[in-house]
Design a protein around this motif. Structure first.
Motif, PDB file in Angstrom:
ATOM      1  N   THR A   1       0.884  -1.167   0.000  1.00 39.99           N
ATOM      2  CA  THR A   1       0.000   0.000   0.000  1.00 39.99           C
ATOM      3  C   THR A   1       0.920   1.215   0.000  1.00 39.99           C
ATOM      4  N   THR A   2       0.700   2.105  -0.951  1.00 38.56           N
ATOM      5  CA  THR A   2       1.592   3.269  -1.051  1.00 38.56           C
ATOM      6  C   THR A   2       1.115   4.376  -0.113  1.00 38.56           C
ATOM      7  N   GLU A   3       1.978   5.368   0.013  1.00 34.30           N
ATOM      8  CA  GLU A   3       1.671   6.503   0.893  1.00 34.30           C
ATOM      9  C   GLU A   3       0.345   7.162   0.519  1.00 34.30           C
ATOM     10  N   ASP A   4       0.040   7.214  -0.790  1.00 30.22           N
ATOM     11  CA  ASP A   4      -1.219   7.866  -1.199  1.00 30.22           C
ATOM     12  C   ASP A   4      -2.366   6.859  -1.378  1.00 30.22           C
ATOM     13  N   GLY A   5      -2.234   5.675  -0.814  1.00 32.52           N
ATOM     14  CA  GLY A   5      -3.373   4.750  -0.734  1.00 32.52           C
ATOM     15  C   GLY A   5      -3.587   3.821  -1.919  1.00 32.52           C
ATOM     16  N   HIS A   6      -2.662   3.807  -2.873  1.00 31.83           N
ATOM     17  CA  HIS A   6      -2.786   2.833  -3.967  1.00 31.83           C
ATOM     18  C   HIS A   6      -2.250   1.477  -3.525  1.00 31.83           C
ATOM     19  N   ILE A   7      -2.643   0.445  -4.271  1.00 25.83           N
ATOM     20  CA  ILE A   7      -2.017  -0.874  -4.072  1.00 25.83           C
ATOM     21  C   ILE A   7      -1.187  -1.147  -5.317  1.00 25.83           C
TER      22      ILE A   7
ATOM     23  N   ASP B   1      24.275  -3.620  16.141  1.00 28.66           N
ATOM     24  CA  ASP B   1      23.145  -2.828  16.660  1.00 28.66           C
ATOM     25  C   ASP B   1      22.268  -2.254  15.571  1.00 28.66           C
ATOM     26  N   GLU B   2      22.913  -1.814  14.490  1.00 28.05           N
ATOM     27  CA  GLU B   2      22.156  -1.107  13.455  1.00 28.05           C
ATOM     28  C   GLU B   2      22.655  -1.474  12.076  1.00 28.05           C
ATOM     29  N   MET B   3      21.807  -1.204  11.094  1.00 19.58           N
ATOM     30  CA  MET B   3      22.239  -1.353   9.694  1.00 19.58           C
ATOM     31  C   MET B   3      23.390  -0.392   9.437  1.00 19.58           C
ATOM     32  N   GLY B   4      24.323  -0.802   8.597  1.00 22.15           N
ATOM     33  CA  GLY B   4      25.396   0.111   8.192  1.00 22.15           C
ATOM     34  C   GLY B   4      24.802   1.279   7.409  1.00 22.15           C
ATOM     35  N   PRO B   5      25.511   2.410   7.348  1.00 16.55           N
ATOM     36  CA  PRO B   5      24.947   3.613   6.732  1.00 16.55           C
ATOM     37  C   PRO B   5      24.586   3.469   5.248  1.00 16.55           C
ATOM     38  N   ILE B   6      25.398   2.752   4.486  1.00 19.01           N
ATOM     39  CA  ILE B   6      25.089   2.614   3.053  1.00 19.01           C
ATOM     40  C   ILE B   6      23.937   1.623   2.874  1.00 19.01           C
ATOM     41  N   THR B   7      23.972   0.529   3.638  1.00 19.66           N
ATOM     42  CA  THR B   7      22.875  -0.439   3.586  1.00 19.66           C
ATOM     43  C   THR B   7      21.559   0.282   3.905  1.00 19.66           C
ATOM     44  N   LYS B   8      21.599   1.150   4.881  1.00 21.00           N
ATOM     45  CA  LYS B   8      20.392   1.883   5.295  1.00 21.00           C
ATOM     46  C   LYS B   8      19.883   2.783   4.167  1.00 21.00           C
ATOM     47  N   LYS B   9      20.810   3.453   3.499  1.00 24.30           N
ATOM     48  CA  LYS B   9      20.395   4.326   2.382  1.00 24.30           C
ATOM     49  C   LYS B   9      19.756   3.500   1.277  1.00 24.30           C
ATOM     50  N   LEU B  10      20.362   2.351   1.000  1.00 23.05           N
ATOM     51  CA  LEU B  10      19.809   1.463  -0.037  1.00 23.05           C
ATOM     52  C   LEU B  10      18.412   1.002   0.374  1.00 23.05           C
ATOM     53  N   TYR B  11      18.275   0.612   1.629  1.00 18.86           N
ATOM     54  CA  TYR B  11      16.996   0.126   2.154  1.00 18.86           C
ATOM     55  C   TYR B  11      15.936   1.234   2.046  1.00 18.86           C
ATOM     56  N   GLU B  12      16.305   2.430   2.486  1.00 14.51           N
ATOM     57  CA  GLU B  12      15.315   3.512   2.486  1.00 14.51           C
ATOM     58  C   GLU B  12      14.914   3.918   1.082  1.00 14.51           C
ATOM     59  N   THR B  13      15.860   3.885   0.165  1.00 18.86           N
ATOM     60  CA  THR B  13      15.521   4.288  -1.203  1.00 18.86           C
ATOM     61  C   THR B  13      14.653   3.218  -1.864  1.00 18.86           C
ATOM     62  N   LEU B  14      15.035   1.967  -1.702  1.00 22.96           N
ATOM     63  CA  LEU B  14      14.247   0.899  -2.323  1.00 22.96           C
ATOM     64  C   LEU B  14      12.817   0.863  -1.758  1.00 22.96           C
ATOM     65  N   THR B  15      12.692   0.882  -0.436  1.00 20.84           N
ATOM     66  CA  THR B  15      11.341   0.813   0.143  1.00 20.84           C
ATOM     67  C   THR B  15      10.574   2.106  -0.160  1.00 20.84           C
TER      68      THR B  15
ATOM     69  N   ILE C   1      10.740   3.709  -2.963  1.00 23.45           N
ATOM     70  CA  ILE C   1      10.237   3.506  -4.331  1.00 23.45           C
ATOM     71  C   ILE C   1       9.025   2.571  -4.287  1.00 23.45           C
ATOM     72  N   GLN C   2       9.139   1.506  -3.500  1.00 26.34           N
ATOM     73  CA  GLN C   2       8.056   0.509  -3.456  1.00 26.34           C
ATOM     74  C   GLN C   2       6.790   1.073  -2.817  1.00 26.34           C
ATOM     75  N   MET C   3       6.959   1.980  -1.863  1.00 24.24           N
ATOM     76  CA  MET C   3       5.790   2.526  -1.148  1.00 24.24           C
ATOM     77  C   MET C   3       5.374   3.899  -1.684  1.00 24.24           C
ATOM     78  N   GLY C   4       5.939   4.284  -2.822  1.00 23.87           N
ATOM     79  CA  GLY C   4       5.491   5.501  -3.487  1.00 23.87           C
ATOM     80  C   GLY C   4       5.985   6.803  -2.885  1.00 23.87           C
ATOM     81  N   ARG C   5       7.001   6.753  -2.038  1.00 20.82           N
ATOM     82  CA  ARG C   5       7.535   7.999  -1.477  1.00 20.82           C
ATOM     83  C   ARG C   5       8.609   8.601  -2.374  1.00 20.82           C
ATOM     84  N   ILE C   6       9.197   7.757  -3.201  1.00 23.20           N
ATOM     85  CA  ILE C   6      10.276   8.195  -4.096  1.00 23.20           C
ATOM     86  C   ILE C   6       9.887   7.766  -5.510  1.00 23.20           C
ATOM     87  N   GLU C   7      10.108   8.643  -6.471  1.00 25.84           N
ATOM     88  CA  GLU C   7       9.714   8.323  -7.843  1.00 25.84           C
ATOM     89  C   GLU C   7      10.480   7.102  -8.360  1.00 25.84           C
ATOM     90  N   ALA C   8       9.747   6.183  -8.940  1.00 26.68           N
ATOM     91  CA  ALA C   8      10.340   4.927  -9.420  1.00 26.68           C
ATOM     92  C   ALA C   8      10.847   5.080 -10.844  1.00 26.68           C
TER      93      ALA C   8
END
Ligand code: PLP
Ligand code: COI
Length: 341
Positions: A65-71, A309-323, A325-332
């Motif tokens: 489900t994206t940020e603006d309610g689409h599936i 304790d935490e994701m490494g900084p680059i892994t985190k950036k990759l994770y945030e960008t990919l998710t 895109i998938q959840m509609g917060r970043i243009e795909a």
């Protein structure tokens, strides 16, 4: 549409029966129309090819489900293509790409009440699969097949979600050098059941498999590809003919290069060089990106500087960008998101 009464943020990666599934049958050389059905049970002959000779392959993707309610779902065309490759290697019929994508959309829509809400941390896992269903006793492919898709709401694949995990190096191989490691055949996962239980019994979340020919290079885990980050922020991912071409990994290579401006290299990765990497992660549909903090092996352990304790900084950036895109917060990138509703 009223959602089911499920505690979305608490669910793990398990099977929950949803209302509808898709089924199509292949007989006399052709696929039928296919339909959505209610029955989750499959009745087949005791000598069905899938039961005797494991003639089956599958796929895995998710609806979000994206940020603006689409599936939406993510690159289903690539799952369709990969299933065609799996079927070719297993002498199974091709399920047409347009029908595959259409069936994914139909089954998600029919189970809309189970698509977790935006921000819940859960998603709807979609499992397309195909198997030989008619009786076969001499070793040969079936003549009749069933293609099905079911869905199930899921949370994180590894307990703890984004917390780094500890993995071990398996003494077993998951694929042969010229075998079926590059396709999504059920038999690869049967091979991995004993090693994964051994890993769990020894307190590890997953296995790292080495290349079966020389056991000197990194392949993948039982259900995800590896990503490594060098101390200079380069993304390195193993190249091998016996690993599954992960759609998440291929997408992350684009994300790293085009969105984050990082250098990306796909090459053979030797086990002996792992100690020099700064971060390590597992990537796949189920795993998304799961950070690895530690790798234990017979003669020692590797502790990545990113820690436990935490994701490494680059892994985190990759994770945030990919998710994102998938959840509609970043243009795909063009064609990555299939809007279902
Ligand atoms: N490797 C294996 C063995 C897998 O089972 C999976 C899961 O599908 C992956 C990698 C990741 O592939 P994908 O990103 O296409 O889900
Ligand atoms: C997926 O990520 O879709 C997979 O098939 C991995 C499996 C181990 C759950």
């Amino acid at each position: 549409m009223e959602k089911k009464d499920i505690n979305w943020s608490e669910i793990g990666f398990g099977y929950v029966k949803t209302d509808k599934r898709y089924v199509a049958n292949f007989k006399d050389g052709a696929w039928d129309e296919g339909a959505l059905i209610d029955d989750d049970m499959i009745l087949m002959n005791e000598c069905a090819c899938v039961l005797q000779y494991a003639q089956t392959c599958f796929e895995g993707l998710k609806a979000y489900t994206t940020e603006d309610g689409h599936i939406v779902c993510f690159r289903p065309d690539l799952n369709a293509d990969r299933m065609v490759d799996s079927c070719a290697r297993l002498e199974m019929p091709k399920f047409p790409k347009d029908k595959f994508v259409e069936a994914v959309k139909q089954v998600v829509l029919a189970n809309e009440a189970y698509v977790p809400p935006y921000g819940s941390g859960a998603t709807l896992y979609i499992r397309p699969y195909m198997f030989g269903i008619n009786p076969v006793i001499g070793v040969k492919p079936a003549d009749e097949y069933q293609f099905r898709i079911f869905t199930t709401p899921v949370g994180p694949y590894f307990k703890g979600g984004a917390k780094p995990i500890t993995i071990t190096v398996s003494d077993f191989d998951r694929a042969a050098p010229r075998g079926t490691g590059h396709i999504k055949a059920g038999l690869n996962y049967a091979m991995s059941l004993h090693p994964i239980m051994e890993a769990h019994r020894n307190g590890f979340a997953e296995n790292m498999y080495l290349d079966p020919a020389t056991r000197s290079k990194v392949e993948e885990t039982g259900g995800a590809n590896f990503l490594f980050i060098t101390k200079d922020n380069e993304v390195v991912t193993p190249k091998s003919d016996s690993i599954l071409p992960s759609i998440t990994r291929r997408s992350l290579m684009v994300v790293a290069e085009k969105y984050l401006g990082l250098k990306v290299t796909q090459r053979e990765v030797y086990f002996d060089e792992l100690k020099d990497f700064a971060e390590c992660g597992l990537c796949g549909t189920a795993a998304v990106i799961s950070p690895v903090g530690k790798i234990c092996y017979k003669d020692g352990e590797i502790n990545f500087p990113s820690g436990m304790d935490e994701m490494g900084p680059i892994t985190k950036k990759l994770y945030e960008t990919l998710t994102g895109i998938q959840m509609g917060r970043i243009e795909a990138p063009e064609g990555w998101i299939e809007v279902i509703k």
